[in-house]
Design a protein around this motif. Structure first.
Motif, PDB file in Angstrom:
ATOM      1  N   ALA A  43       0.821  -1.206   0.000  1.00 63.02           N
ATOM      2  CA  ALA A  43       0.000   0.000   0.000  1.00 63.02           C
ATOM      3  C   ALA A  43       0.857   1.260   0.000  1.00 63.02           C
ATOM      4  O   ALA A  43       0.536   2.249  -0.678  1.00 63.02           O
ATOM      5  N   ALA A  44       1.959   1.243   0.744  1.00 60.05           N
ATOM      6  CA  ALA A  44       2.817   2.425   0.828  1.00 60.05           C
ATOM      7  C   ALA A  44       3.427   2.776  -0.524  1.00 60.05           C
ATOM      8  O   ALA A  44       3.541   3.959  -0.882  1.00 60.05           O
ATOM      9  N   GLU A  47       0.729   4.285  -2.693  1.00 57.35           N
ATOM     10  CA  GLU A  47       0.473   5.678  -2.295  1.00 57.35           C
ATOM     11  C   GLU A  47       1.465   6.611  -2.987  1.00 57.35           C
ATOM     12  O   GLU A  47       1.090   7.684  -3.487  1.00 57.35           O
ATOM     13  N   GLU A  48       2.737   6.227  -3.017  1.00 56.78           N
ATOM     14  CA  GLU A  48       3.758   7.033  -3.672  1.00 56.78           C
ATOM     15  C   GLU A  48       3.523   7.095  -5.179  1.00 56.78           C
ATOM     16  O   GLU A  48       3.730   8.133  -5.815  1.00 56.78           O
ATOM     17  N   LYS A  51       1.071   9.713  -6.257  1.00 61.30           N
ATOM     18  CA  LYS A  51       1.676  11.047  -6.297  1.00 61.30           C
ATOM     19  C   LYS A  51       2.536  11.218  -7.550  1.00 61.30           C
ATOM     20  O   LYS A  51       2.524  12.282  -8.188  1.00 61.30           O
ATOM     21  N   GLU A  56      -3.220  12.295  -6.998  1.00 57.49           N
ATOM     22  CA  GLU A  56      -3.514  12.355  -5.564  1.00 57.49           C
ATOM     23  C   GLU A  56      -4.864  13.000  -5.237  1.00 57.49           C
ATOM     24  O   GLU A  56      -5.417  12.764  -4.159  1.00 57.49           O
ATOM     25  N   LYS A  60      -7.537   7.274  -4.013  1.00 57.58           N
ATOM     26  CA  LYS A  60      -7.026   6.935  -2.690  1.00 57.58           C
ATOM     27  C   LYS A  60      -6.841   5.418  -2.593  1.00 57.58           C
ATOM     28  O   LYS A  60      -7.355   4.667  -3.419  1.00 57.58           O
ATOM     29  N   ILE A  61      -6.106   4.991  -1.578  1.00 58.64           N
ATOM     30  CA  ILE A  61      -5.814   3.570  -1.367  1.00 58.64           C
ATOM     31  C   ILE A  61      -6.671   3.009  -0.238  1.00 58.64           C
ATOM     32  O   ILE A  61      -6.818   3.633   0.818  1.00 58.64           O
ATOM     33  N   LYS A  63      -6.351   0.009   2.021  1.00 57.57           N
ATOM     34  CA  LYS A  63      -5.399  -1.022   2.453  1.00 57.57           C
ATOM     35  C   LYS A  63      -6.156  -2.150   3.140  1.00 57.57           C
ATOM     36  O   LYS A  63      -6.849  -1.937   4.140  1.00 57.57           O
ATOM     37  N   THR A  76     -10.980   4.506  -5.782  1.00 61.92           N
ATOM     38  CA  THR A  76     -10.337   3.830  -4.651  1.00 61.92           C
ATOM     39  C   THR A  76      -9.662   2.568  -5.165  1.00 61.92           C
ATOM     40  O   THR A  76     -10.316   1.725  -5.787  1.00 61.92           O
ATOM     41  N   ASP A  81      -2.405  -5.633   1.083  1.00 61.19           N
ATOM     42  CA  ASP A  81      -1.100  -5.128   1.517  1.00 61.19           C
ATOM     43  C   ASP A  81      -0.212  -6.222   2.096  1.00 61.19           C
ATOM     44  O   ASP A  81      -0.561  -6.866   3.084  1.00 61.19           O
TER      45      ASP A  81
END
Length: 344
Positions: A43-44, A47-48, A51, A56, A60-61, A63, A76, A81
């Motif tokens: 998930a992290a 997220e990057e 961006k 962004e 959205k994520i 998780k 979404t 994860d």
């Protein structure tokens, strides 16, 4: 949304373009109209990636650690994860043990979910063979990983773009070994798998073009006897079984014929024989603008008990982190996964 097929999509190597093209593909409403996409990855990292591609404000994520917790809503991205990547240590565009291990574990997990019938099909982003081997997972690619973890002995790779489809007698071996693997039993096996694959794609009576191995398909033994001793006997047996297979067709014309509609699928004798024509058609580079206009085509593993399709390109480390990678091949792979899972 709950009644649609669930498609598990691996994030690919975290240091690659995989996360970025996944975000781009899943920003398209048409994907959610066809299926319920679920990303297996970190998930992290996703997220990057959001961006990096400038989404962004749109995406959205979500998780999750269970498929049942997925929302399957446009805007979404549901991410199963795995928590395997330390963002502070991740270096995009570089081979690393951490990224290689993560990419391997994503594949293993998506196979597990499919084998448990928690998802209906699997789609893979690219992994880096050097990275997964650095992490101690000694496989030459996705195909071999899938074969082992689904306990499949008879399988082959299919590449597809528009009306051009190619399956392979051998793939990730030396050219010398590839020639040695052209045996009647294996050629017949691949013809049968090709015939079944076309039917799963909705082609009722497939016509199969079988390529020769040697120039001019051996010219009646002048340039090699593999066609006479191994390939023709396989075609004859296939015909006796009711399969419409023709050949051996000279390798320098069989793909043009398939592109022209003579064949629904081509049986290629080795990796590059099948890959080169597919990528000439599907990969389009814009020299004037110095960018890829299209990186299209799908890689499909046939003969498995589960559906597996994939992008037909590598990790593209040179583009990672720039947000410029083309998502077309991934979109195509998702489309194929939905069609094949639906027909199966």
């Amino acid at each position: 949304m709950k009644n649609k097929l669930i498609v598990g999509i691996t994030m690919g190597d975290p240091a690659s373009i995989g996360p970025e093209i996944t975000v781009k593909a899943l920003a398209d409403k048409s994907i959610y109209d066809k299926c319920n996409p679920l990303v297996v990855g970190d998930a992290a990292v996703m997220e990057e990636a959001i961006k990096i591609v400038g989404k962004e404000n749109e995406i959205k994520i979500n998780k999750i650690s269970n498929v049942s917790d997925a929302l399957f809503q446009l805007g979404t991205i549901d991410v199963y994860d795995m928590g395997l990547v330390d963002i502070a240590e991740l270096k995009r565009g570089e081979v690393s043990e951490m990224a290689g291990n993560a990419a391997f574990q994503y594949v293993k997990k998506v196979i597990e979910l499919a084998m448990k019938n928690e998802i209906d099909a699997t789609v893979t982003n690219a992994l880096n063979k050097e990275a997964i081997n650095l992490a101690g997972h000694h496989y030459s690619g996705h195909t071999e990983i899938y074969a082992e973890f689904t306990d499949t002995k008879k399988y082959t790779m299919m590449l597809a773009h528009e009306n051009l489809r190619v399956v392979h007698v051998s793939t990730h071996v030396s050219l010398r070994e590839a020639c040695d693997r052209v045996k009647t039993e294996r050629v017949l096996e691949v013809i049968r798998i090709a015939n079944q694959a076309c039917k799963e794609l909705g082609i009722e009576n497939p016509k199969i073009g079988v390529a020769g191995l040697n120039p001019h398909s051996g010219e009646n033994g002048m340039f090699g006897r593999e066609e006479i001793d191994e390939i023709i006997p396989a075609i004859n047996i296939a015909n006796e079984e009711g399969i419409n297979a023709e050949g051996p067709v000279p390798p320098d014309t069989v793909f043009s014929k398939a592109r022209g509609g003579w064949y629904d699928i081509v049986v290629a004798m080795y990796h590059d024989q099948g890959h080169i024509p597919l990528k000439v058609v599907g990969f389009v580079y814009n020299q004037q603008e110095q960018k890829w206009d299209a990186v299209a085509g799908v890689n499909i593993t046939l003969g498995l008990p589960i559906i597996r399709t994939s992008v037909d390109h590598g990790t593209a480390f040179d583009q990672a982190g720039k947000g410029i990678a083309n998502e077309l091949s991934l979109t195509n792979a998702i489309d194929y996964a939905v069609v094949m899972a639906g027909n199966r």
